[in-house]
Motif scaffolding. Structure first.
Motif, PDB file in Angstrom:
ATOM      1  N   ALA A   1       0.830  -1.202   0.000  1.00 30.69           N
ATOM      2  CA  ALA A   1       0.000   0.000   0.000  1.00 30.69           C
ATOM      3  C   ALA A   1       0.865   1.254   0.000  1.00 30.69           C
ATOM      4  O   ALA A   1       0.446   2.307  -0.481  1.00 30.69           O
ATOM      5  N   VAL A   2       2.078   1.127   0.554  1.00 32.26           N
ATOM      6  CA  VAL A   2       2.985   2.264   0.710  1.00 32.26           C
ATOM      7  C   VAL A   2       4.373   1.854   0.236  1.00 32.26           C
ATOM      8  O   VAL A   2       4.865   0.775   0.578  1.00 32.26           O
ATOM      9  N   LEU A   3       5.001   2.717  -0.556  1.00 27.91           N
ATOM     10  CA  LEU A   3       6.382   2.509  -0.976  1.00 27.91           C
ATOM     11  C   LEU A   3       7.220   3.631  -0.377  1.00 27.91           C
ATOM     12  O   LEU A   3       6.939   4.816  -0.578  1.00 27.91           O
ATOM     13  N   LEU A   4       8.264   3.251   0.372  1.00 21.70           N
ATOM     14  CA  LEU A   4       9.156   4.195   1.037  1.00 21.70           C
ATOM     15  C   LEU A   4      10.503   4.141   0.330  1.00 21.70           C
ATOM     16  O   LEU A   4      11.128   3.080   0.243  1.00 21.70           O
ATOM     17  N   MET A   5      10.973   5.289  -0.178  1.00 22.80           N
ATOM     18  CA  MET A   5      12.165   5.316  -1.016  1.00 22.80           C
ATOM     19  C   MET A   5      13.190   6.285  -0.429  1.00 22.80           C
ATOM     20  O   MET A   5      12.912   7.475  -0.281  1.00 22.80           O
ATOM     21  N   ASP A   6      14.362   5.739  -0.077  1.00 22.79           N
ATOM     22  CA  ASP A   6      15.392   6.528   0.596  1.00 22.79           C
ATOM     23  C   ASP A   6      16.531   6.848  -0.374  1.00 22.79           C
ATOM     24  O   ASP A   6      17.472   6.082  -0.520  1.00 22.79           O
ATOM     25  N   GLU A   7      16.408   7.995  -1.067  1.00 22.64           N
ATOM     26  CA  GLU A   7      17.392   8.438  -2.059  1.00 22.64           C
ATOM     27  C   GLU A   7      17.785   7.297  -3.005  1.00 22.64           C
ATOM     28  O   GLU A   7      18.975   7.011  -3.183  1.00 22.64           O
ATOM     29  N   PRO A   8      16.813   6.649  -3.627  1.00 25.52           N
ATOM     30  CA  PRO A   8      17.112   5.427  -4.386  1.00 25.52           C
ATOM     31  C   PRO A   8      17.922   5.651  -5.649  1.00 25.52           C
ATOM     32  O   PRO A   8      18.510   4.704  -6.170  1.00 25.52           O
ATOM     33  N   PHE A   9      17.957   6.889  -6.166  1.00 20.36           N
ATOM     34  CA  PHE A   9      18.649   7.134  -7.428  1.00 20.36           C
ATOM     35  C   PHE A   9      19.908   7.979  -7.237  1.00 20.36           C
ATOM     36  O   PHE A   9      20.533   8.394  -8.224  1.00 20.36           O
ATOM     37  N   ALA A  10      20.292   8.244  -6.001  1.00 19.91           N
ATOM     38  CA  ALA A  10      21.390   9.174  -5.730  1.00 19.91           C
ATOM     39  C   ALA A  10      22.727   8.688  -6.267  1.00 19.91           C
ATOM     40  O   ALA A  10      23.591   9.492  -6.623  1.00 19.91           O
ATOM     41  N   ALA A  11      22.926   7.374  -6.330  1.00 23.44           N
ATOM     42  CA  ALA A  11      24.221   6.837  -6.753  1.00 23.44           C
ATOM     43  C   ALA A  11      24.329   6.653  -8.262  1.00 23.44           C
ATOM     44  O   ALA A  11      25.374   6.207  -8.752  1.00 23.44           O
ATOM     45  N   LEU A  12      23.283   6.997  -9.007  1.00 23.46           N
ATOM     46  CA  LEU A  12      23.266   6.762 -10.451  1.00 23.46           C
ATOM     47  C   LEU A  12      23.772   7.983 -11.208  1.00 23.46           C
ATOM     48  O   LEU A  12      23.684   9.113 -10.731  1.00 23.46           O
ATOM     49  N   ASP A  13      24.276   7.754 -12.420  1.00 27.16           N
ATOM     50  CA  ASP A  13      24.668   8.873 -13.268  1.00 27.16           C
ATOM     51  C   ASP A  13      23.428   9.642 -13.702  1.00 27.16           C
ATOM     52  O   ASP A  13      22.289   9.156 -13.585  1.00 27.16           O
ATOM     53  N   ALA A  14      23.638  10.862 -14.187  1.00 31.79           N
ATOM     54  CA  ALA A  14      22.526  11.783 -14.432  1.00 31.79           C
ATOM     55  C   ALA A  14      21.490  11.224 -15.398  1.00 31.79           C
ATOM     56  O   ALA A  14      20.285  11.334 -15.161  1.00 31.79           O
TER      57      ALA A  14
END
Length: 277
Positions: free
Chosen positions: A166-179
């Motif tokens: 019901a809820v998705l919690l996302m903790d900076e999931p894309f921070a380590a990826l290139d632009a």
């Protein structure tokens, strides 16, 4: 732009009310207050971004909703029920995918249902659907080390969504990826959100990412973290990052958020000690 005293509507999916969270370092006499009187809410199907300087308690808020931690004071509820521990109604995606390196893509995605004893006939179809949605059809038998960072994060997304949370919690999931990969993943997240209607809390330190993704942006103060401001983001049916800030209203919101975050980042920065003669 609204202040922090916004009242949660009665139909709020997630409620955090008056939360205080402290930590004690080893051998420390005094406890450090990470969160002080934090209140926020998410409506059904909303995507809300939590924005603020490093160390302000964004991840702590997410951990409290996930059930990984408990507050000293205040209440955290999902669908009106107190959050006391992790549960299948709340999936978490971290900055690093945290895949099992000894399992292939399909087995990583289906790990949760398999451990819960769900018959293969039930989860195989869902796995195929989510792997198709994240663009990984044909990679089912690949090992994590054979995938790029963006592809591994796609596996993490499929693994989170297969449980139909019901809820998705996302903790900076894309921070380590290139632009470029990061933008692709942001667009993928919006597509998945439209397909599922999942309620999403997304922690980020990136202002443009927050404006591109969110229905609302909540800005936190420097530690001890509080909700400093709420900024509503007009949502078009389909967002185009390249033209997002051509809209004067969006450009103004970006200007406001930059000022808010910069002010708190300055408070959080170490202060130089005056030189002694």
């Amino acid at each position: 732009m609204d202040g922090p005293g916004v009242i949660a509507p009665p139909h709020a999916k997630i409620r955090v009310e008056g939360v205080v969270k402290t930590y004690a370092a080893d051998r420390a006499v005094a406890r450090t207050t990470a969160l002080q009187d934090v209140s926020l809410h998410l409506g059904e199907g909303e995507l809300v971004c939590l924005l603020g300087p490093s160390g302000c308690g964004k991840s702590t808020v997410l951990n409290l909703i996930a059930g990984f931690e408990r507050p000293e004071f205040g209440a955290v509820t999902v669908d009106g029920r107190p959050v006391e521990r992790p549960g299948p109604d709340r999936a978490v995606v971290f900055q690093q995918p945290q895949l099992f390196p000894w399992l292939n893509v399909l087995d990583n995605v289906t790990f949760g249902p398999r451990m819960a004893g769900v018959p293969a006939a039930r989860y195989r179809e869902d796995a195929a659907r989510y792997l198709r949605l994240v663009g990984l059809t044909g990679f089912e038998r690949h090992a994590p080390y054979e995938l790029s960072g963006g592809m591994r994060q796609r596996v993490a997304l499929a693994r989170a969504w297969i449980a139909n949370p019901a809820v998705l919690l996302m903790d900076e999931p894309f921070a380590a990826l290139d632009a470029q990969t990061r933008l692709t993943m942001q667009e993928l997240l919006l597509d998945l959100r439209r397909a599922t209607g999942t309620t999403i809390l997304f922690v980020t330190h990136d202002i443009d990412e927050a404006l591109f993704l969110a229905d609302r942006v909540l800005v936190m103060t420097a530690r001890p973290g509080r909700i400093k401001a709420e900024v509503a983001v007009p949502r078009a049916a389909v967002r185009d990052f390249d033209s997002l800030f051509d809209d004067p209203a969006m450009a103004q919101r970006r200007h406001d958020l930059v000022a808010l975050v910069r002010e708190e980042a300055r408070k959080a920065a170490p202060q130089p000690h005056p030189e002694t003669p």
